[in-house]
Write a protein that holds these residues in place. Structure first.
Motif, short mmCIF file in Angstrom:
data_model
loop_
_atom_site.label_atom_id
_atom_site.label_comp_id
_atom_site.label_asym_id
_atom_site.label_seq_id
_atom_site.Cartn_x
_atom_site.Cartn_y
_atom_site.Cartn_z
N CYS A 16 -7.41 7.53 -0.09
CA CYS A 16 -8.24 6.58 -0.84
C CYS A 16 -7.53 6.14 -2.13
O CYS A 16 -7.72 5.01 -2.59
CB CYS A 16 -9.57 7.21 -1.19
SG CYS A 16 -10.40 7.99 0.19
N ALA A 24 -4.67 5.26 -2.50
CA ALA A 24 -3.72 4.17 -2.30
C ALA A 24 -4.32 2.83 -2.72
O ALA A 24 -3.59 1.91 -3.06
CB ALA A 24 -3.30 4.11 -0.83
N CYS A 25 -5.64 2.72 -2.65
CA CYS A 25 -6.29 1.44 -3.00
C CYS A 25 -7.21 1.56 -4.21
O CYS A 25 -7.65 0.56 -4.75
CB CYS A 25 -7.11 0.93 -1.85
SG CYS A 25 -6.16 0.47 -0.41
N HIS A 26 -7.55 2.79 -4.57
CA HIS A 26 -8.53 2.97 -5.65
C HIS A 26 -7.94 3.79 -6.79
O HIS A 26 -7.30 4.81 -6.54
CB HIS A 26 -9.77 3.71 -5.14
CG HIS A 26 -10.58 2.91 -4.19
ND1 HIS A 26 -11.40 1.90 -4.59
CD2 HIS A 26 -10.68 2.97 -2.84
CE1 HIS A 26 -11.99 1.37 -3.54
NE2 HIS A 26 -11.57 1.99 -2.46
N VAL A 77 -2.58 1.32 -7.77
CA VAL A 77 -2.87 0.00 -7.23
C VAL A 77 -4.37 -0.16 -7.09
O VAL A 77 -5.04 0.74 -6.62
CB VAL A 77 -2.19 -0.17 -5.85
CG1 VAL A 77 -2.48 -1.55 -5.29
CG2 VAL A 77 -0.71 0.05 -5.98
N ARG A 78 -4.86 -1.31 -7.52
CA ARG A 78 -6.29 -1.53 -7.41
C ARG A 78 -6.57 -2.62 -6.39
O ARG A 78 -6.70 -3.79 -6.74
CB ARG A 78 -6.84 -1.95 -8.76
CG ARG A 78 -7.02 -0.79 -9.68
CD ARG A 78 -7.38 -1.26 -11.04
NE ARG A 78 -7.90 -0.16 -11.84
CZ ARG A 78 -8.21 -0.29 -13.11
NH1 ARG A 78 -8.06 -1.46 -13.70
NH2 ARG A 78 -8.67 0.73 -13.79
N ILE A 79 -6.65 -2.18 -5.12
CA ILE A 79 -7.07 -3.14 -4.11
C ILE A 79 -8.59 -3.13 -4.08
O ILE A 79 -9.23 -4.14 -3.89
CB ILE A 79 -6.43 -2.78 -2.75
CG1 ILE A 79 -4.93 -2.97 -2.88
CG2 ILE A 79 -7.00 -3.64 -1.63
CD1 ILE A 79 -4.12 -2.51 -1.72
N GLY A 80 -9.15 -1.96 -4.31
CA GLY A 80 -10.60 -1.83 -4.47
C GLY A 80 -10.92 -1.46 -5.90
O GLY A 80 -10.01 -1.20 -6.69
N LYS A 102 -12.89 -6.07 1.89
CA LYS A 102 -11.54 -5.74 2.37
C LYS A 102 -11.39 -4.23 2.53
O LYS A 102 -10.32 -3.74 2.85
CB LYS A 102 -10.48 -6.22 1.37
CG LYS A 102 -10.48 -7.69 1.11
CD LYS A 102 -9.67 -8.42 2.16
CE LYS A 102 -9.55 -9.90 1.85
NZ LYS A 102 -10.87 -10.57 1.73
N MET A 103 -12.43 -3.51 2.29
CA MET A 103 -12.40 -2.05 2.41
C MET A 103 -12.31 -1.70 3.90
O MET A 103 -13.09 -2.20 4.70
CB MET A 103 -13.67 -1.49 1.78
CG MET A 103 -14.01 -0.09 2.16
SD MET A 103 -13.34 1.11 1.02
CE MET A 103 -13.89 2.59 1.85
#
Ligand code: HEC
Length: 363
Positions: free
Chosen positions: A113, A115-117, A241-244, A274-275
């Motif tokens: 998790c 990786a995006c949050h 990285v903030r994808i979410g 996109k989650m």
């Protein structure tokens, strides 16, 4: 080496140790003198690999130990702090993970998790608002102090507040000033005998939205994250990285059933989400009469999903994430004017006599 040249070497050594290595000033001066003497009196020459190398190693060792010692001192001294929750109840912060949450933390880590949050509420700036309270006795001195503050800080809006400063009432002296200006204001005002109330305000995209002071806020945290928040986290998953969205404070934003749905089928919460789906955290079951079963309807059939133990633990962990929610000394949560300084006794008494107890119960 001539005495002048060796003096310059000493000066360089002292400045490097003071400004770059942040050594205590007497230590820096002693170091500078030692270098001066070594080159000037004892005829040390920088002409051999040995001298150069020992110098380089010495500088490396000093800087490394100072940098590591200082930060480890700062961090290892961290302790619990008292804070208050939404209802005003005091408790000790941070709270260790309870029940299933520690295994949920492992699930969080193993499924990537982070990786995006992120779990790190950042801030961009800090501003101070300052209020002052003058009594009859010190009114003119306080007026003078306000005037001086405006002159020193080059504030154009001078006259008005200073001239119209009321007696026995809190008056806003400055809004949104910098750290150094706030320190000046506090210094001037309190030495004139006024009661001073300083409010710290952090701003930045991650923090609460405020039309006046933080219009871009996304509300990911009430305050910035600080080292104390990770006191019980063995391996903080700060993420980069903030994808979410940031999840430091997700436990205050979403409830259990929303989180479950989000893991099972994020598009049922937001159409364009996109989650990624995490269906492998759920078992398909035939019946929907148990608690916590999620029903997904396709065109004409219904599928029932039961969260696995992993999903339950993960959601317990997510619900426990509330770090950027409680005020700490080093990271206050914005509340309109609660004093950070005790009031001078005299002004307090006078004010109580004048205005009843209005205002005197601010902390
Ligand atoms: C590929 C990147 C990615 C991964 C991996 C990922 N997420 Fe997300 N997550 C997102 C995105 C993007 C959103 C925003 C969804 C939206 O727009 O509705 C989101 C939203 C969320 C939210 C809602 C946050 C809020 O404030 O609304 C939670 C909770 C969440 N994710 C938890 C997790 C957990 C737990 C994991 C690991 C099991 C995980 N995510 C893995 C991309 C990801």
């Amino acid at each position: 080496m001539t005495i002048g040249l060796s003096f310059i070497m000493g000066l360089v050594a002292a400045s490097v140790s003071y400004f770059m290595l942040s050594l205590w000033w007497p230590v820096a001066i002693i170091l500078g003198i030692a270098v001066w003497l070594a080159f000037g009196l004892f005829g040390l020459k920088m002409d051999s690999a040995f001298t150069l190398l020992s110098g380089a190693i010495l500088v490396f060792c000093i800087s490394l130990s100072v940098m590591i010692m200082r930060s480890s001192d700062q961090l290892s001294g961290l302790q619990y702090a008292d804070t208050v929750d939404e209802t005003g109840t005091e408790f000790r912060y941070p709270v260790p993970l309870l029940g299933n949450a520690p295994s949920g933390e492992r699930v969080y880590r193993s499924h990537g998790c982070a990786a995006c949050h992120t779990q790190h509420v950042t801030h961009e700036g800090v501003e101070f608002d300052i209020k002052a309270l003058a009594s009859e006795k010190n009114h003119s001195a306080v007026k003078e102090a306000v005037n001086r503050f405006y002159q020193v800080t080059g504030n154009p809006a001078s006259g008005g507040i200073a001239l119209g400063l009321p007696v026995g009432e809190w008056e806003t002296v400055a809004l949104g000033v910098s750290v150094s200006d706030a320190a000046k204001a506090r210094g001037f005002l309190s030495s004139a005998g006024a009661s001073v109330d300083v409010q710290v305000r952090f701003n930045g995209e991650d923090l609460e939205k405020d039309n006046f002071s933080n219009p871009d806020g996304r509300g990911w945290g009430k305050r910035r994250s600080v080292a104390r928040d990770y006191l019980f986290v063995e391996r903080p998953m700060l993420g980069s990285v903030r994808i979410g969205p940031d999840l430091s404070n997700v436990g205050t934003r979403l409830n259990r059933s929303t989180l479950m749905r989000l893991l099972l089928d994020p598009k049922s919460i937001r159409r364009n989400s996109k989650m990624p789906q995490h269906r492998f955290l759920f078992d398909v079951v035939k019946e929907s009469n148990e608690k916590g079963i999620i029903t997904i309807r396709n065109k004409d059939e219904q599928v029932f999903y039961k969260p696995t133990k992993e999903a339950e633990a993960l959601v317990d962990y997510l619900l426990s994430l509330k770090s950027a929610n409680y005020p700490l000394e080093e990271a206050p949560v914005y509340q309109p004017f609660t004093s950070s300084l005790p009031k001078p006794e005299e002004a307090k008494k006078e004010m109580e006599e004048k205005t009843g107890d209005e205002g005197s119960d601010t902390k």
